[in-house]
Design an enzyme around this catalytic site. Structure first.
Site, PDB file in Angstrom:
ATOM      1  N   ASN A  10       3.144   8.691  -0.884  1.00 12.45           N
ATOM      2  CA  ASN A  10       3.075   7.963  -2.306  1.00 12.45           C
ATOM      3  C   ASN A  10       2.517   8.917  -3.262  1.00 12.45           C
ATOM      4  O   ASN A  10       1.373   9.178  -3.453  1.00 12.45           O
ATOM      5  CB  ASN A  10       2.098   6.687  -2.197  1.00 12.45           C
ATOM      6  CG  ASN A  10       2.002   5.905  -3.280  1.00 12.45           C
ATOM      7  OD1 ASN A  10       2.762   6.078  -4.482  1.00 12.45           O
ATOM      8  ND2 ASN A  10       1.198   4.712  -3.371  1.00 12.45           N
ATOM      9  N   ARG A  87       7.296   6.262  -0.872  1.00 12.96           N
ATOM     10  CA  ARG A  87       7.251   4.700  -1.869  1.00 12.96           C
ATOM     11  C   ARG A  87       7.682   5.168  -3.272  1.00 12.96           C
ATOM     12  O   ARG A  87       7.331   6.042  -3.746  1.00 12.96           O
ATOM     13  CB  ARG A  87       5.784   4.446  -1.905  1.00 12.96           C
ATOM     14  CG  ARG A  87       5.619   3.285  -2.884  1.00 12.96           C
ATOM     15  CD  ARG A  87       4.200   2.994  -3.452  1.00 12.96           C
ATOM     16  NE  ARG A  87       4.131   1.837  -4.518  1.00 12.96           N
ATOM     17  CZ  ARG A  87       3.060   1.931  -5.271  1.00 12.96           C
ATOM     18  NH1 ARG A  87       2.301   2.611  -5.204  1.00 12.96           N
ATOM     19  NH2 ARG A  87       3.238   0.635  -5.977  1.00 12.96           N
ATOM     20  N   HIS A 176       5.093  -4.754  -6.232  1.00  5.87           N
ATOM     21  CA  HIS A 176       4.267  -5.194  -4.999  1.00  5.87           C
ATOM     22  C   HIS A 176       5.300  -5.651  -3.808  1.00  5.87           C
ATOM     23  O   HIS A 176       4.543  -6.677  -2.887  1.00  5.87           O
ATOM     24  CB  HIS A 176       3.450  -6.151  -5.122  1.00  5.87           C
ATOM     25  CG  HIS A 176       2.233  -5.458  -6.006  1.00  5.87           C
ATOM     26  ND1 HIS A 176       1.448  -6.301  -6.932  1.00  5.87           N
ATOM     27  CD2 HIS A 176       1.636  -4.353  -6.076  1.00  5.87           C
ATOM     28  CE1 HIS A 176       0.466  -5.792  -7.819  1.00  5.87           C
ATOM     29  NE2 HIS A 176       0.567  -4.618  -7.049  1.00  5.87           N
ATOM     30  N   ARG A 237      -5.125  -4.210 -16.895  1.00  2.00           N
ATOM     31  CA  ARG A 237      -4.099  -4.736 -17.399  1.00  2.00           C
ATOM     32  C   ARG A 237      -4.176  -6.254 -17.898  1.00  2.00           C
ATOM     33  O   ARG A 237      -4.766  -7.159 -17.251  1.00  2.00           O
ATOM     34  CB  ARG A 237      -2.934  -4.709 -16.548  1.00  2.00           C
ATOM     35  CG  ARG A 237      -2.151  -3.328 -16.251  1.00  2.00           C
ATOM     36  CD  ARG A 237      -1.022  -3.423 -15.264  1.00  2.00           C
ATOM     37  NE  ARG A 237      -1.740  -2.400 -14.363  1.00  2.00           N
ATOM     38  CZ  ARG A 237      -0.840  -2.445 -13.000  1.00  2.00           C
ATOM     39  NH1 ARG A 237       0.062  -3.119 -12.629  1.00  2.00           N
ATOM     40  NH2 ARG A 237      -1.308  -1.838 -12.196  1.00  2.00           N
ATOM     41  N   GLU A 381       0.913  -1.563   3.383  1.00  2.00           N
ATOM     42  CA  GLU A 381       2.204  -1.096   2.759  1.00  2.00           C
ATOM     43  C   GLU A 381       2.687   0.176   3.428  1.00  2.00           C
ATOM     44  O   GLU A 381       3.960   0.524   3.541  1.00  2.00           O
ATOM     45  CB  GLU A 381       1.948  -0.726   1.371  1.00  2.00           C
ATOM     46  CG  GLU A 381       1.928  -1.961   0.508  1.00  2.00           C
ATOM     47  CD  GLU A 381       1.422  -1.764  -0.933  1.00  2.00           C
ATOM     48  OE1 GLU A 381       1.946  -2.081  -1.923  1.00  2.00           O
ATOM     49  OE2 GLU A 381       0.276  -1.798  -0.965  1.00  2.00           O
TER      50      GLU A 381
END
Ligand code: ADP
Length: 394
Positions: A10, A87, A176, A237, A381
């Site tokens: 990733n 990823r 996601h 965020r 993940e």
């Protein structure tokens, strides 16, 4: 056939997170992080079992960092590395599943880079470096957006002029997806329901947060949109704001687009509301000591999450359960309980003891008897990316 090993990578703009996944082992034989790449402080950290180690790789870029990682991976895998799973954040409308990396798929990932200007170019750095270093190995891209390509058009279109969608790809994509897919499948396994005939609401709550409605193994709606800023309150965020906020701030304060973007992405969310931290653990502790900002941030976070889950229920015809995952979802009994307090109308009621028990990787059901099912399911993940890579190998 011996159990196969997949390296999962990733890449960020200055970092590479990695995990070596063995298909037969629950724990990763090797995992770690190369960080501050491109700077004199570049360093590679890794963990093998209980042992941790690190190597200063001053000035190393992605390729050099991977070349340092390669012998470590080969040693731990005893020379048996079968593939690499990358990823990739944005697959646009090109990818509704994992894809083998070749010149055509690489070109498509480059083409959608304007939709994820911070992420896709960084992901590409790692892919290109790994393809040069491991030319003989099958390499696969697994996209955060791919799972949501099954959204119906009424869920993915914005009510803006149609040409913006047709000519510029302005639509909701969602993110996601790897996590929503993994935990909804796991939840079906945990409850003995077939994944292809079960319906779930999922709350993935990490530094980024999103909800998802999953029906019969397919995403039907999700809270993130064109970018990962839409939807829930997150660490830094804002999530949803009035779309006129941009013009209001530009008109009244003279702020530039860059300033507004930075404020909404980096200075908002839990951090902005609390004035204290983006980290939920810190906020929970501060709330206990009466910190007003932390208390408000938690209230807004839970209320907005509950509203989003109620909205997601519109996408389902049946509900087999609500799933909490991600660092906050897997660990915070307080957030789960406060969120479900807002969803009493849908019948959700927790078993306080079960809710308190399901932390630090403990999965399980936390609803009170006779009420709709609520599960805590740790996400993974890296394993899902490895599973997708293995599926393409097969
Ligand atoms: P990322 O999205 O970067 O993968 P994680 O899934 O690790 O992030 O989630 C990070 C969030 O999880 C942080 O806000 C952190 O405070 C929160 N978290 C981790 N452990 C706990 C805990 N015990 N209680 C409350 N929040 C926690």
């Amino acid at each position: 056939m011996p159990a196969r090993n997949i390296l999962v990578i990733n890449c960020g703009s200055s970092s590479i997170k990695f995990a070596l996944v063995n298909e037969a082992q629950e724990h990763f034989p090797l995992s770690g992080l190369a960080e501050r790449l491109g700077s004199p402080e570049a360093i590679l950290h890794w963990q093998q079992g209980d042992e941790r180690d690190s190597l200063v790789i001053a000035g190393a870029d992605h390729r050099l960092a991977l070349s340092h990682l390669l012998p470590i991976v080969q040693r731990v895998a005893a020379g048996e590395l079968h593939g690499i799973g990358h990823r990739v954040v944005h697959g646009g409308e090109y990818f509704s599943g994992a894809t083998r990396l070749d010149t055509i798929s690489l070109q498509a990932i480059r083409q959608v880079a304007p939709l994820a200007p911070l992420h896709n170019p960084a992901n590409l750095l790692g892919i290109e470096a790994a393809m040069k270093l491991f030319p003989g190995l099958m390499q696969v891209a697994v996209f955060d957006t791919a799972f949501h390509q099954s959204l119906p058009e009424h869920a993915y279109r914005y009510a803006v002029p149609a040409a913006l969608y047709r000519e510029h790809g302005v639509r909701r994509y969602g993110f996601h997806g790897t996590s929503h897919r993994y935990v909804s499948h796991k939840a079906a396994q945990m409850t003995g329901l077939p994944p292809e005939a079960s319906s779930w609401l999922v709350a993935h709550l990490g530094n980024g947060c999103s909800t998802c409605a999953v029906e019969n193994g397919h995403s039907r709606d999700t809270s993130m949109g064109l970018t990962p800023l839409e939807g829930l309150v997150m660490g830094t965020r804002s999530g949803d704001v009035d779309p006129n906020l941009h013009s209001h701030l530009a008109r009244t304060l003279g702020w530039s687009l860059e300033q507004i973007d930075a404020m909404l992405n980096k200075d908002s969310g839990l951090l902005g509301l609390s004035g204290l931290s983006n980290d939920m653990r810190t906020l929970e502790q501060a709330r206990e000591q009466g910190h007003a900002g932390a208390t408000l941030a938690i209230e807004v976070f839970c209320y907005r999450l509950a509203k989003s889950l109620a909205a997601m229920s519109c996408a389902l015809r049946r509900l087999d359960g609500l799933i909490f995952t991600g660092g906050i979802g897997e660990n915070s009994a307080l957030i789960r309980s406060k969120t479900l307090d807002h969803l009493g109308l849908l019948g959700f009621t927790l078993d306080p003891a079960a809710n308190a028990r399901c932390i630090r990787g403990v999965a399980g059901a936390i609803h009170a008897d006779g009420h709709p099912r609520v599960l805590v399911v740790p996400t993974n993940e890296e394993r899902q990316i490895a599973l997708d890579t293995l599926a393409l190998l097969d």
